[in-house]
Every structure is written in C-alpha cells, then in structure tokens.
Design an enzyme around this catalytic site. Structure first.
Site, PDB file in Angstrom:
ATOM      1  N   ASP A   1      40.537  36.123  25.965  1.00 20.74           N
ATOM      2  CA  ASP A   1      40.328  34.853  26.654  1.00 20.74           C
ATOM      3  C   ASP A   1      41.679  34.176  26.798  1.00 20.74           C
ATOM      4  OD1 ASP A   1      37.557  35.104  26.903  1.00 20.74           O
ATOM      5  OD2 ASP A   1      37.176  34.116  24.993  1.00 20.74           O
TER       6      ASP A   1
ATOM      7  N   ASP B   1      34.221  35.677  32.392  1.00 23.63           N
ATOM      8  CA  ASP B   1      33.295  34.583  32.082  1.00 23.63           C
ATOM      9  C   ASP B   1      32.995  33.747  33.321  1.00 23.63           C
ATOM     10  OD1 ASP B   1      33.408  35.417  29.406  1.00 23.63           O
ATOM     11  OD2 ASP B   1      35.034  34.027  28.940  1.00 23.63           O
TER      12      ASP B   1
END
Length: 168
Positions: free
Chosen positions: A125, A143
């Site tokens: 991330d 995401d």
C-alpha cells in the site's frame, strides 16, 4: 469446463479478461515503482493532501484480520482466489457493459493484491491522503479498482438494471 471455454471465446468475455489483465499490470507496475523508489521510512509529498509511503498490509481491507504468518498468508490467498473465480464466472455471465466493467475492476484489483500476498507475504500500500493531522488509510490502485467495481455494479443494478446490454 468446455462450456466455460466457449463463454471465454465470446467477444465481451474476452474484452473483460483483457481489461482485468490491463488493470493487474497497471497495479503491479505502480507497486514495483514504489518498491524501487520508496523505503519504509520515506514519505514523499505529492500534493498538500497526498503523500506516497510504503506500507505492508498483511491483513485484508484496511489492515483488518492481520495474518502475517504463513498459515494466514495461505488462507487469505486461497480465499481471495476462490472469490475471484466466482467473480470471474459472474463477469462472463454479465449481460450489461457496466456490470461487466464492475466485475473486471474487482477481479483486477483482487488479483493484484493476491499477487503481492503470494510473493511478499503482504500487500503493498502506498497512497496516503491526509488533512492536517488526520490521515486516511493507506491504499493502492488495486484497492481503488475494487472500490470502483463495487460502486459500478451497485449503480448498474439500481439505476441501469440491464439498460446497457452488449447488443445496445
């Protein structure tokens, strides 16, 4: 299995798979760039409200159900693959363009994150939005794809409901 193969030979299903592949590639390219450019202690300011940071997510969405051990890694990867296979069947069966796009987005994002989990043991991330001292969860393009896919399917089912078939 032959019925599934014949469905994949149809135009819309093929296009859907191509979209999934492109989304996976874009996600992986951005993650590899982050791995090469950012260390775990760096924070690169992109905009006053946006930074790039390297965070390893060993859980699922927003770090829930942290499973940094090998058993958790395997369970989350297998579960992700099973859900992705189900979504792939739904994508192939979809009759509407927007519905199919929604499934493509979710599949592309899911596979992008599964690749990370299998190779690295956690998901990469790096996108961090913030305002003053308030920071939102750090996330990645996969995401974003998943979230957009869910919204697209919901909008299609509530507002379009079959009005965007492939024949139209």
């Amino acid at each position: 299995m032959t019925a599934f193969n014949s469905l994949l030979k149809q135009g819309p299903a093929r296009q859907g798979l191509l979209i999934c592949f492109l989304l996976i590639c874009l996600d992986q390219i951005t993650k590899q760039t982050v791995l090469m450019q950012i260390s775990e202690i760096d924070r690169i300011a992109v905009l006053p409200i946006l930074d790039f940071v390297l965070i390893w997510n060993t859980g699922i969405s927003y770090g829930l159900f942290d499973s940094s051990g090998m058993a958790g890694r395997i369970i989350l990867s297998v579960l992700g693959l099973l859900i992705t296979l189900f979504l792939l069947v739904q994508m192939v069966r979809a009759t509407g363009k927007w519905e199919r796009l929604g499934y493509c987005l979710i599949i592309g994002g899911a596979i992008g994150n599964i690749i990370d989990r299998v190779i690295y043991g956690g998901v990469i991330d790096f996108i961090s939005f913030h305002y003053e001292n308030y920071y939102w969860y750090v996330f990645n393009l996969a995401d974003v794809w998943i979230s957009l896919g869910v919204v697209t399917i919901l909008l299609d089912s509530f507002f379009l409901s079959g009005k965007t078939t492939d024949e139209a």
